[in-house]
Design a protein around this motif. Structure first.
Motif, PDB file in Angstrom:
ATOM      1  N   PRO A  65       0.602  -1.857   0.423  1.00 48.87           N
ATOM      2  CA  PRO A  65       0.151   0.007   0.097  1.00 48.87           C
ATOM      3  C   PRO A  65       0.565   0.957  -0.309  1.00 48.87           C
ATOM      4  O   PRO A  65       0.057   2.104  -1.454  1.00 48.87           O
ATOM      5  CB  PRO A  65      -0.710  -0.033   1.146  1.00 48.87           C
ATOM      6  N   ALA A  66       2.058   1.020   0.800  1.00 49.01           N
ATOM      7  CA  ALA A  66       3.083   2.268   0.457  1.00 49.01           C
ATOM      8  C   ALA A  66       3.099   3.042  -0.679  1.00 49.01           C
ATOM      9  O   ALA A  66       3.868   4.083  -0.877  1.00 49.01           O
ATOM     10  CB  ALA A  66       3.510   2.317   1.983  1.00 49.01           C
ATOM     11  N   ALA A  67       3.493   1.924  -1.033  1.00 55.92           N
ATOM     12  CA  ALA A  67       4.607   1.717  -2.564  1.00 55.92           C
ATOM     13  C   ALA A  67       3.329   2.357  -3.518  1.00 55.92           C
ATOM     14  O   ALA A  67       3.906   3.436  -4.717  1.00 55.92           O
ATOM     15  CB  ALA A  67       5.052   0.412  -2.634  1.00 55.92           C
ATOM     16  N   PHE A  68       2.453   1.654  -3.205  1.00 56.95           N
ATOM     17  CA  PHE A  68       1.562   2.095  -4.247  1.00 56.95           C
ATOM     18  C   PHE A  68       0.365   3.642  -4.282  1.00 56.95           C
ATOM     19  O   PHE A  68       0.811   4.385  -5.578  1.00 56.95           O
ATOM     20  CB  PHE A  68       0.326   1.183  -4.148  1.00 56.95           C
ATOM     21  N   ILE A  77       1.249   7.090  -7.189  1.00 53.93           N
ATOM     22  CA  ILE A  77      -0.065   7.885  -7.252  1.00 53.93           C
ATOM     23  C   ILE A  77      -0.115   9.457  -6.816  1.00 53.93           C
ATOM     24  O   ILE A  77      -0.709   9.740  -7.005  1.00 53.93           O
ATOM     25  CB  ILE A  77      -1.858   6.992  -7.028  1.00 53.93           C
ATOM     26  N   GLU A  78       0.875   9.148  -6.003  1.00 52.54           N
ATOM     27  CA  GLU A  78       0.479  10.062  -4.907  1.00 52.54           C
ATOM     28  C   GLU A  78       1.992  10.817  -4.870  1.00 52.54           C
ATOM     29  O   GLU A  78       2.794  11.147  -3.933  1.00 52.54           O
ATOM     30  CB  GLU A  78       0.093  10.622  -3.560  1.00 52.54           C
ATOM     31  N   PRO A  79       3.075  11.561  -6.394  1.00 51.43           N
ATOM     32  CA  PRO A  79       4.330  11.954  -5.730  1.00 51.43           C
ATOM     33  C   PRO A  79       4.660  12.004  -4.957  1.00 51.43           C
ATOM     34  O   PRO A  79       3.539  13.545  -4.369  1.00 51.43           O
ATOM     35  CB  PRO A  79       4.622  12.060  -6.827  1.00 51.43           C
TER      36      PRO A  79
END
Length: 71
Positions: free
Chosen positions: A58-61, A65-67
């Motif tokens: 989840p953190a990597a995703f 999606i939110e740089p």
């Protein structure tokens, strides 16, 4: 947020070409492969397949999606 953008898909008839160490995860692999979707999970068995499938924690995703600096 994702509920409004989700697509419902039927379960694929064919088993996945790649298998998880946990056979209970294989339906997710088959569905993601058939739908050309990524898997977002904290499940270690799925994350271990990250070299062969687009699987993200989840953190990597969220980082994708939110740089940084946009939140």
């Amino acid at each position: 947020m994702l509920r409004h953008r989700a697509d419902l898909r039927d379960d694929p008839a064919d088993p996945p070409r790649l298998k998880s160490a946990d056979p209970k995860d294989d339906y997710l692999i088959a569905l993601a492969s058939a739908s050309q979707a990524v898997i977002v999970s904290g499940d270690r068995h799925l994350l271990d397949l990250g070299d062969d499938l687009p699987v993200y924690s989840p953190a990597a995703f969220l980082a994708i999606i939110e740089p940084a600096g946009t939140a």
